[in-house]
Design an enzyme around this catalytic site. Structure first.
Site, PDB file in Angstrom:
ATOM      1  CD  GLU A 245       3.078   3.679   5.162  1.00  0.00           C
ATOM      2  OE1 GLU A 245       4.272   3.541   5.519  1.00  0.00           O
ATOM      3  OE2 GLU A 245       2.293   2.722   5.069  1.00  0.00           O
TER       4      GLU A 245
ATOM      5  CD  GLU B  42       4.599  -2.239   9.084  1.00  0.00           C
ATOM      6  OE1 GLU B  42       3.581  -1.531   8.982  1.00  0.00           O
ATOM      7  OE2 GLU B  42       5.676  -1.924   8.556  1.00  0.00           O
TER       8      GLU B  42
ATOM      9  N   GLY C  32       0.825  -1.197   0.000  1.00  0.00           N
ATOM     10  CA  GLY C  32       0.000   0.000   0.000  1.00  0.00           C
ATOM     11  C   GLY C  32       0.857   1.245   0.000  1.00  0.00           C
TER      12      GLY C  32
END
Length: 841
Positions: A294, A316, A259
Site C-alpha cells: 500500500e 497493482e 486486504g
C-alpha cells in the site's frame, strides 16, 4: 448504471474539476447519513452531462444560481447542463450506510457494541457518499468535514483536526481521484510515531484500531511502525520523490472486503491483520508485505493514477513487485520472494487456467463493472512477474530511471500504459513495445520442461547426452503464439545436492543446453528453479515420481516453493494423482523450515483432499496429513512459530474428535496457544465437521464475543453435517432479507460446504443457481462476487452440477460479478471432474 469508457472520455473532454468540498453528518441515524457536496468545475462548453449520485433521498440541487429539481436524479445520475467556464454545483442528500464493505460501511463491534464507520470507494462507490464526477482522470483537491458523536475519532486523506463538539475537519488534500477518498470514524484507539528522512523530512505516522483490539494494537504497533519506516526510507530513496500526502495513517477497519486499500494518507486494512493470539512468521510477513504494497501505491497509483480502469493492473503489478522488493532489500523478511512463489503465483496460475483468463494489459474495460472482473491474480502476480522479467531484460538501473521519469513527469495527474512504456524505452534504449506485446498483451501461460537424453560414461555412470529446454506457448487471440522471452535457471538435484545449475535465456521453442552434456543425471530436474519467470513448470515423469523423497532434501527454499506451485498445477491439470500430493506432504512437512511453505503447503493439501481426492480415500489421506503435522509438532521447538503452524494443521484435520476436544474446551493447549481463541475455533469447527460437537460451540461463543468470534461461530454452526443446520445456514447465507453482512455470508458459505455427503448437499446446487444471483442489489458487486465464489457447489462434483451451471451461464440472468465467479469456479469444477476421470471418483 455503470459509467462507460466512452462516457468518461466525453466527460473528461468537457469537465475540469477545480475543487471538492464535502460535509458529512454521521450523527442522524444508524441507516443513513447526511451529505453536502460543493463541486467547483470548469466546462469547455454548455453541453449536457451528468454527476454521479446514489442517494437515498436528494434534498437540494443548485447549479450556480439555478435551483434544479432533485427528482431529476435517477439510476445513479444527476443530469446537469453547465455553462461554459466556471461552475459551482451544490448537492444536499441523504446517503445510505452499507454493510457490504462498499461506500461508507457501518459496523457494530459485538465485543462492546461500539460503532465504526469507514469509507471504501473503490471502484465506483464514491457516489454513495457524495456527489461527484466519478472517474479516475477527473482529480481534484478535497476539503472534507465530518460531524460525529463526541467520543469518536475521525481521520481521512487530509491531516485531521478536532474542532470540538464532534466536528472534525481534514486538511485540504492534493488532487485525488474519487475512488481514493476515505473517511474513517468511530471510537478508534491510536498510536503515533514518525519517519524522519535523510534530509530532515518528517512524516507523522499513526495506526488506528478498534477499541476492543487495543491490547493487540499496543503489542503489534512497534513492529508495524518499524516496517512502515523502513519502507518509507526505501521508496523515498528509490523513487527520488518525497512522500507526497502529509501524515501517514493506517487504519484497521472491520469487515473489509480486500486486504487493504491505498487511500492517499489514510490506508485502510482489514482488521484481521491485528492478529489475535500467537503470531507466526508467515503472518507477520503477510502483513508486512501488505504495508509495503500500500505504501508503494502512494507513488504509483496515487501520485500518478491510471486514466481509465484498463490500466489498473499496472498499479497493482507495480505495488506487488515493489512490496516484495522492499521487504527483501530493506527489512528482516529477506525470504519474501519465496512467499511470492508459493502464495501469490499459484493464485495467478489458477486465474490463467480459467476460461476468464485475460492479458495483463489491454483487456477490454468498456465500463467499471467489466474492469472489476479482471482485477485478479493476473493483475497482481502475473503482472509483478512480468515486471521481474522486464528488469532482467533491460537492467535494474534503466528500470529505476524509467520509473523516476514516469512519476516525475505525471505527478498528481494521470497516465497510461503507453506513458509508462515510453519512460522505460527512453531509459533503456530498447524496444519496450515489442516486449510488452509479448508479455502484457496476450493471455495464457507458457509451459516449460526439460528433455534429457542419457548415456553412460566410461565408468558406467549415467550422464546427460543431450539437454533441451522446451517452451510450449499458448496460442494468441488470432492463433499466433506470443513468443515471450524468458530468463530462468534450470537446476538438477540429487538427494539434497545440487548436481548442476545453468542460467538460460529462452527466445525460441527449443533451447539447447550444451553446458549439461556429460554432467550427472539427477533424480530431480527443475525448470525455472529460481522461480524468476511466469510459466507452468512441467516436471518429467521421473522427477514427479521422486518428488516425495527429493523435494524435502532440496536446500533452496525458493526452489521448494516453486515445486509446490508446480504440484498444484499438476494436480489441477490431472497430470498428478492428488493422493501423490498428500504423499509428498507427508514426507516434506515434518522437515520443512520455511514458514510460508509450511503454511501454504498445508492449505493446498487440505484443499486437494477436500476437492480432488476420491471420497473413499479422504479419511486415510487426512490421517496422513495429521500424522505429518504431529511429527512436525513433536520436532519443533516448543512455543515456536513452526509448532503453532503444525498444531493449527492438526486442529483442522484431526480424525478422532477426542484428540482435539480438549483444545476446543481450552485445555491441554500447545505452548504459546493458551490465549489463542482463533486456534480454539479451528478445533470447534473440526468437531462440527465431524458431527461431534458436545457443547463446545456454545462454550466458545460465550467465551469469545468478538467480531471474529461471532463469524467463527456462524462458520462452525454451518459446518454441522445435518439437515437442520444446513437448512438454517443456507437461509442466512442466501436470504435477501436475512440482513447478514458480506463477512457473515462469507463465513456461512465456508462452513456450509465443509461437511456433508452428496445426498445432503445436492439439493443446494439448484438453490445456489437461483438464490445467489438474486442477491444482486442486496450486496454490492465486489462483495457479491466473493459470496458467489465461496458458495459455489464444488462439493457436489458431478456432471449434473456442471450441466446446471452451464445452463445458467448460457443465459443473461446473472450480474457480471456473479458470472465471473461462476465461470472461475466452473473451471475448478471441471478440474475436479477430470481428476476423477483419470484417478477415480
Amino acid at each position: 448504471m455503470p459509467l462507460t469508457r466512452d462516457e468518461a472520455i466525453a466527460r473528461a473532454d468537457l469537465i475540469d474539476v477545480e475543487s471538492m468540498r464535502v460535509e458529512l453528518d454521521l450523527t442522524t441515524d444508524s441507516a443513513t447519513f447526511e451529505s453536502l457536496t460543493e463541486i467547483v468545475f470548469h466546462a469547455s462548453s454548455a453541453t449536457p452531462t451528468f454527476v454521479d449520485l446514489k442517494a437515498v433521498d436528494v434534498h437540494e440541487v443548485e447549479l450556480d444560481d439555478e435551483v434544479l429539481d432533485p427528482a431529476l436524479a435517477a439510476d445513479g445520475r444527476l443530469p446537469i447542463t453547465p455553462r461554459e467556464g466556471r461552475n459551482t454545483l451544490v448537492v444536499r442528500a441523504t446517503m445510505p450506510f452499507s454493510n457490504d464493505g462498499q461506500g461508507l460501511h457501518r459496523s457494530v463491534d459485538p465485543a462492546d457494541q461500539a460503532e465504526y464507520v469507514y469509507g471504501h470507494l473503490f471502484l465506483d462507490a464514491a457516489p454513495k457518499v457524495f456527489a461527484c464526477f466519478d472517474q479516475p482522470d477527473l482529480k481534484a483537491p478535497y476539503d472534507v468535514s465530518v460531524r460525529v458523536p463526541e467520543e469518536w475519532v475521525v481521520t481521512g486523506n487530509g491531516d485531521p483536526v478536532h474542532e470540538g463538539d464532534g466536528q472534525w475537519r481534514l486538511a485540504t488534500t492534493k488532487p485525488l481521484s474519487t475512488y481514493f477518498v476515505t473517511v474513517c470514524a468511530g471510537p478508534y484507539v491510536s498510536r503515533t510515531d514518525a519517519w524522519t528522512g535523510p534530509e530532515g523530512q518528517r512524516v507523522p505516522l499513526v495506526i488506528h484500531g478498534r477499541a476492543s483490539l487495543e491490547a493487540e494494537l499496543d503489542a503489534q504497533a512497534p513492529q508495524m511502525f518499524e516496517i512502515t519506516r523502513q519502507c518509507m526510507s526505501y521508496f523515498h530513496e528509490l523513487f527520488g520523490i518525497d512522500y507526497p500526502f502529509g501524515e501517514y495513517h493506517q487504519v484497521f477497519v472491520p469487515e473489509f472486503n480486500a486486504g487493504a486499500m491505498e487511500n492517499p494518507g489514510c490506508v485502510t486494512f482489514r482488521d484481521q491483520y491485528l492478529f489475535r493470539g500467537a503470531i507466526s512468521r508467515a503472518s507477520l510477513l503477510s502483513r508486512s508485505n501488505t504495508i509495503a504494497h500500500e505504501m508503494a501505491h502512494m507513488w504509483f497509483g496515487d501520485l500518478v493514477t491510471p486514466v481509465w480502469w484498463d490500466d489498473l493492473w499496472l498499479n497493482e503489478s507495480f505495488a506487488e513487485y515493489m512490496a516484495h522488493r522492499a521487504l527483501v532489500d530493506a527489512t528482516e523478511f529477506t525470504e519474501a520472494w519465496v512467499d511470492f512463489g508459493i502464495a501469490r503465483k499459484p493464485w495467478g496460475y489458477a486465474a490463467e487456467r480459467s476460461p476468464s483468463t485475460h492479458p495483463v494489459a489491454g483487456a477490454p474495460a468498456p465500463d467499471g463493472d467489466t474492469a472489476l472482473q479482471n482485477f485478479d491474480g493476473i493483475s497482481y502476480a502475473k503482472g509483478a512477474s512480468a515486471l521481474r522479467q522486464l528488469i532482467a531484460w533491460m537492467g535494474d538501473e534503466a528500470f529505476v530511471a524509467g520509473v523516476r521519469d514516469h512519476l516525475t513527469r505525471h505527478s498528481y495527474g494521470n497516465a497510461t500504459l503507453a506513458d509508462f512504456l515510453g519512460s522505460m524505452a527512453a531509459a533503456s534504449g530498447r524496444d519496450v513495445d515489442a516486449w510488452a506485446a509479448a508479455w502484457l498483451e496476450t493471455a495464457g501461460l507458457d509451459r516449460l520442461s526439460v528433455e534429457l537424453t542419457t548415456t553412460d560414461d566410461a565408468e558406467g555412470m549415467p550422464v546427460v547426452e543431450t539437454a533441451t529446454l522446451v517452451r510450449e506457448q499458448p496460442q494468441g487471440v488470432e492463433g499466433e503464439a506470443p513468443n515471450r522471452p524468458h530468463a530462468l535457471t534450470v537446476t538438477g538435484w540429487t538427494d539434497g545436492d545440487r548436481a548442476w545449475s545453468v542460467d538460460v535465456e529462452v527466445e525460441g521453442d527449443r533451447t539447447e543446453l550444451p553446458e549439461l552434456v556429460g554432467r550427472p543425471v539427477p533424480r530431480l530436474v527443475v525448470p525455472n528453479a529460481a522461480d524468476t519467470t511466469w510459466a507452468t513448470a512441467v516436471l518429467d515423469e521421473d522427477s514427479l515420481r521422486t518428488l516425495p523423497t527429493q523435494l524435502p532434501q532440496v536446500t533452496d527454499p525458493g526452489t521448494r516453493a516453486m515445486l509446490w506451485a508446480a504440484v498444484v498445477d499438476a494436480v489441477a491439470e490431472a497430470r498428478m494423482d492428488p493422493r501423490q500430493q498428500v504423499a509428498l506432504f507427508a514426507e516434506a512437512f515434518p522437515v520443512e523450515t520455511d514458514a510460508s511453505i509450511l503454511t501454504l503447503s498445508s492449505m493446498y493439501t487440505l484443499r486437494t483432499i477436500g476437492r480432488m481426492v476420491p471420497v473413499t480415500d479422504r479419511r486415510s489421506r487426512e490421517a496422513a496429513v495429521e500424522q505429518a503435522a504431529r511429527a512436525r509438532l513433536d520436532s519443533a521447538e516448543e512455543g515456536s512459530s513452526t509448532a503453532w503452524l503444525a498444531a493449527r494443521t492438526i486442529a483442522q484435520v484431526a480424525i478422532e474428535a477426542e484428540a482435539i476436544r480438549p483444545w476446543a474446551r481450552g485445555a491441554e493447549l500447545p505452548a504459546g496457544l493458551e490465549e489463542d481463541d482463533d486456534f480454539r475455533w479451528l478445533a470447534v469447527r473440526r468437531l462440527a465437521e465431524l458431527g461431534a460437537l458436545d457443547g463446545e460451540l456454545e462454550l466458545m461463543a460465550e467465551h469469545d464475543g468478538s467480531l471474529s468470534g461471532r463469524l467463527a461461530a456462524l462458520q462452525a454452526r454451518a459446518a454441522q453435517p445435518d439437515t437442520e443446520s444446513k437448512d438454517w445456514a443456507w437461509g442466512e447465507l442466501a436470504g435477501r432479507e436475512s440482513g447478514r453482512s458480506n463477512y457473515e455470508r462469507n463465513s456461512l458459505a465456508q462452513g456450509f460446504w465443509a461437511s456433508g455427503g452428496a445426498e445432503l448437499l445436492a439439493p443446494y446446487v439448484e438453490r445456489y443457481l437461483q438464490e445467489i444471483p438474486a442477491l444482486s442489489g442486496v450486496l454490492g458487486e465486489d462483495a457479491l462476487a466473493r459470496v458467489a465464489q465461496l458458495a459455489f457447489p464444488l462439493q457436489v462434483p458431478t456432471a449434473a452440477t456442471a450441466e446446471a451451471v452451464d445452463a445458467v451461464l448460457a443465459g443473461d440472468t446473472v450480474s457480471p460479478a456473479v458470472r465471473r465467479s461462476m465461470v472461475d469456479q466452473r473451471s475448478v469444477l471441471g478440474e475436479i471432474l477430470r481428476s476423477q476421470q483419470v484417478y477415480g471418483a
